[in-house]
Motif scaffolding. Sequence first.
Motif, PDB file in Angstrom:
ATOM      1  N   LEU A  64       0.840  -1.197   0.000  1.00  0.00           N
ATOM      2  CA  LEU A  64       0.000   0.000   0.000  1.00  0.00           C
ATOM      3  C   LEU A  64       0.876   1.248   0.000  1.00  0.00           C
ATOM      4  CD1 LEU A  64      -2.682  -1.208   2.545  1.00  0.00           C
ATOM      5  CD2 LEU A  64      -3.058  -0.737   0.113  1.00  0.00           C
ATOM      6  N   LYS A  65       0.722   2.046  -1.029  1.00  0.00           N
ATOM      7  CA  LYS A  65       1.548   3.242  -1.197  1.00  0.00           C
ATOM      8  C   LYS A  65       0.723   4.499  -0.940  1.00  0.00           C
ATOM      9  CE  LYS A  65       4.998   0.656  -2.469  1.00  0.00           C
ATOM     10  NZ  LYS A  65       6.130   0.420  -1.525  1.00  0.00           N
ATOM     11  N   ASP A  66       1.363   5.469  -0.299  1.00  0.00           N
ATOM     12  CA  ASP A  66       0.765   6.783  -0.041  1.00  0.00           C
ATOM     13  C   ASP A  66      -0.509   6.678   0.801  1.00  0.00           C
ATOM     14  OD1 ASP A  66       2.748   8.048  -1.666  1.00  0.00           O
ATOM     15  OD2 ASP A  66       1.623   7.445  -3.436  1.00  0.00           O
ATOM     16  N   LEU A  67      -0.452   5.873   1.846  1.00  0.00           N
ATOM     17  CA  LEU A  67      -1.608   5.754   2.740  1.00  0.00           C
ATOM     18  C   LEU A  67      -1.962   7.109   3.340  1.00  0.00           C
ATOM     19  CD1 LEU A  67      -1.151   2.435   4.769  1.00  0.00           C
ATOM     20  CD2 LEU A  67      -2.985   3.000   3.177  1.00  0.00           C
ATOM     21  N   THR A  68      -3.253   7.341   3.487  1.00  0.00           N
ATOM     22  CA  THR A  68      -3.730   8.603   4.058  1.00  0.00           C
ATOM     23  C   THR A  68      -4.486   8.398   5.365  1.00  0.00           C
ATOM     24  OG1 THR A  68      -5.725   8.410   2.684  1.00  0.00           O
ATOM     25  CG2 THR A  68      -3.901   9.711   1.802  1.00  0.00           C
ATOM     26  N   VAL A  69      -4.833   7.144   5.688  1.00  0.00           N
ATOM     27  CA  VAL A  69      -5.596   6.833   6.900  1.00  0.00           C
ATOM     28  C   VAL A  69      -5.032   5.559   7.533  1.00  0.00           C
ATOM     29  CG1 VAL A  69      -7.682   7.896   5.935  1.00  0.00           C
ATOM     30  CG2 VAL A  69      -7.334   5.427   5.721  1.00  0.00           C
ATOM     31  N   PRO A  70      -5.436   5.242   8.755  1.00  0.00           N
ATOM     32  CA  PRO A  70      -4.959   4.006   9.378  1.00  0.00           C
ATOM     33  C   PRO A  70      -5.553   2.758   8.726  1.00  0.00           C
ATOM     34  CG  PRO A  70      -5.882   5.538  11.015  1.00  0.00           C
ATOM     35  CD  PRO A  70      -6.282   6.027   9.668  1.00  0.00           C
ATOM     36  N   VAL A  71      -4.733   1.714   8.639  1.00  0.00           N
ATOM     37  CA  VAL A  71      -5.190   0.385   8.244  1.00  0.00           C
ATOM     38  C   VAL A  71      -4.850  -0.531   9.421  1.00  0.00           C
ATOM     39  CG1 VAL A  71      -4.962  -1.531   6.617  1.00  0.00           C
ATOM     40  CG2 VAL A  71      -4.815   0.839   5.806  1.00  0.00           C
TER      41      VAL A  71
ATOM     42  N   SER B 182      -7.254   7.952  15.329  1.00  0.00           N
ATOM     43  CA  SER B 182      -5.809   8.189  15.390  1.00  0.00           C
ATOM     44  C   SER B 182      -5.337   9.003  14.199  1.00  0.00           C
ATOM     45  CB  SER B 182      -5.053   6.860  15.439  1.00  0.00           C
ATOM     46  OG  SER B 182      -4.938   6.288  14.149  1.00  0.00           O
ATOM     47  N   ASP B 183      -4.151   9.599  14.346  1.00  0.00           N
ATOM     48  CA  ASP B 183      -3.574  10.370  13.240  1.00  0.00           C
ATOM     49  C   ASP B 183      -2.556   9.538  12.459  1.00  0.00           C
ATOM     50  OD1 ASP B 183      -1.553  10.236  15.125  1.00  0.00           O
ATOM     51  OD2 ASP B 183      -0.936  12.328  14.902  1.00  0.00           O
ATOM     52  N   ILE B 184      -2.600   8.235  12.627  1.00  0.00           N
ATOM     53  CA  ILE B 184      -1.676   7.327  11.940  1.00  0.00           C
ATOM     54  C   ILE B 184      -2.116   7.127  10.499  1.00  0.00           C
ATOM     55  CG2 ILE B 184      -0.726   4.979  11.934  1.00  0.00           C
ATOM     56  CD1 ILE B 184      -1.331   4.891  14.961  1.00  0.00           C
ATOM     57  N   ALA B 185      -1.140   6.996   9.598  1.00  0.00           N
ATOM     58  CA  ALA B 185      -1.425   6.625   8.211  1.00  0.00           C
ATOM     59  C   ALA B 185      -0.468   5.503   7.818  1.00  0.00           C
ATOM     60  CB  ALA B 185      -1.286   7.818   7.279  1.00  0.00           C
ATOM     61  N   GLU B 186      -0.540   4.411   8.570  1.00  0.00           N
ATOM     62  CA  GLU B 186       0.290   3.240   8.328  1.00  0.00           C
ATOM     63  C   GLU B 186      -0.548   1.979   8.535  1.00  0.00           C
ATOM     64  OE1 GLU B 186       3.991   2.901  10.373  1.00  0.00           O
ATOM     65  OE2 GLU B 186       4.487   5.035  10.189  1.00  0.00           O
ATOM     66  N   VAL B 187       0.046   0.845   8.196  1.00  0.00           N
ATOM     67  CA  VAL B 187      -0.556  -0.447   8.513  1.00  0.00           C
ATOM     68  C   VAL B 187      -0.108  -0.836   9.912  1.00  0.00           C
ATOM     69  CG1 VAL B 187      -0.713  -2.887   7.897  1.00  0.00           C
ATOM     70  CG2 VAL B 187      -0.569  -1.148   6.097  1.00  0.00           C
ATOM     71  N   VAL B 188      -1.063  -1.145  10.781  1.00  0.00           N
ATOM     72  CA  VAL B 188      -0.753  -1.504  12.155  1.00  0.00           C
ATOM     73  C   VAL B 188      -1.563  -2.725  12.583  1.00  0.00           C
ATOM     74  CG1 VAL B 188      -0.176   0.869  12.795  1.00  0.00           C
ATOM     75  CG2 VAL B 188      -2.515   0.033  13.139  1.00  0.00           C
ATOM     76  N   VAL B 189      -1.126  -3.334  13.661  1.00  0.00           N
ATOM     77  CA  VAL B 189      -1.867  -4.415  14.311  1.00  0.00           C
ATOM     78  C   VAL B 189      -2.266  -3.912  15.689  1.00  0.00           C
ATOM     79  CG1 VAL B 189      -1.671  -6.709  15.361  1.00  0.00           C
ATOM     80  CG2 VAL B 189      -0.748  -6.290  13.070  1.00  0.00           C
ATOM     81  N   CYS B 190      -3.532  -4.091  16.067  1.00  0.00           N
ATOM     82  CA  CYS B 190      -4.021  -3.654  17.370  1.00  0.00           C
ATOM     83  C   CYS B 190      -4.574  -4.853  18.121  1.00  0.00           C
ATOM     84  CB  CYS B 190      -5.078  -2.568  17.207  1.00  0.00           C
ATOM     85  SG  CYS B 190      -5.656  -1.890  18.784  1.00  0.00           S
ATOM     86  N   MET B 191      -3.857  -5.281  19.155  1.00  0.00           N
ATOM     87  CA  MET B 191      -4.256  -6.441  19.951  1.00  0.00           C
ATOM     88  C   MET B 191      -3.955  -6.163  21.420  1.00  0.00           C
ATOM     89  SD  MET B 191      -5.435  -8.937  17.886  1.00  0.00           S
ATOM     90  CE  MET B 191      -5.099 -10.536  18.638  1.00  0.00           C
TER      91      MET B 191
END
Length: 452
Positions: A198-205, A235-244
């Motif tokens: 995923l390139k140029d993400l603008t929102v959290p994934v 959140s103000d993140i614009a990356e791929v994250v894992v939430c556990m």
Amino acid sequence: MSGDDQLKGYHGFARKKLEGAGVKIWSIVRIINPDATYEGILLPRSELGDEEHVVLKLKTGYNVGVKITEETVIEEVGYSPGHYALPERKVEFKPGKPLVSLIGTGGTVASRLDYRTGAVIPAFTPQELFSAVPELEEICNLETVSLFEIFSEDMQPEYWVQIAKKVAEEINRGVDGVIVAHGTDTMHFTSAALSFMLKDLTVPVVLVGSQRSSDRPSSDAAINLISSAIVASRSDIAEVVVCMHGSSSDDYNLIHRGTRVRKMHTSRRDAFRTIGDIPLGVVANGKIRMLRNDYKRRSDHGKVTVDSKIDPKVVLLYTYPGMQPDIIEHIVKTGYHGIVLAGTGLGHCPKTIIPQIERAVKDGIAVAMTSQCLYGFVGMNVYERGRDLLKIGVIPCGNMLPETAYVKLVYVLGHTRDADEVREMMTSNMCGEITSGEPYNAYLILQGVEES
């Protein structure tokens, strides 16, 4: 229960005893053994189960297996048929609340348990999710997309591409965040793959799952989903994250960068840990607290694209004492294009396989080295063995996790087979998979939040 089998999953001796007692699935039964008496709802069993046990749902909510012997007495004391529908809950779009898209890839992201019957009712539509987890309605407007339904151990690289394309599609139509519901076994592989594609993400994934199913009182499913919705929407993140889960209690969840996270326990609720670094943030009491600031920020502008070129002909191979060279020979003969070694210590392997590794490199196969220690960097200039591997063209991967390196090589070889270009891409940090160093508190069990 659908179908005509009133004793689904039972066979052999246990089935004969149940038939003799005139009971069926969802019967409330009393099982009397010489040493104990049990009462509960008779549940269906897997067809792979043995023929000496039955499964009951106790009043406590726990399932228990009870051994059946010749002395066992089974009595039916009632019947409580299973219900497989969640109550309807009207869902209205609430202006001003963020819009989040939840993409399902398999498994049960949330469910509700009918404690009378033991039936676990899966929830996926917005109406079902808001009914099962009503807190979601106060967080965001939610839309759902069922992409496919597979166990995460059956995930394939081509499925990563499908997920990435659907995520980009949802973001580009204007959602404020994306949640990907995923089985936990291979979640860290998928989070790495999406990070590269995923390139140029603008929102959290946000990838989320549950370690324990909703038919268990200790299930983590609802809290993980709530925390993920908070991250995706606020959140103000614009990356791929894992939430556990961040601890074995329900006090907080951690936000892990998609390329630095790994499942580290088979069953604990806090199984996912950031390795060799600290997490991006913490979700507790409905609020987000960031632990660092070196992450990409949310933006209202731009279009997300998918770089989906991959080459799945890559193998991840752990080295070990007694490793034989025919393993490498087989990989070469069967047409693989890349090998990621999870070496011992600083990035070593037995000398018995070095000639085969050299042949593989000469044949145009990319060979990359990580450490099965997980923490720390490969240091292939320190000892003779590492220097020998460098001389024959093995690529050192810094402190990249073995699974992340596997995913990255799948991605890199989709773009080039040129040895110099592969080396350049594998040793360059693209999205946080390689760090410049490890923080002093990155090796601690509580992941850098123990002093807060």
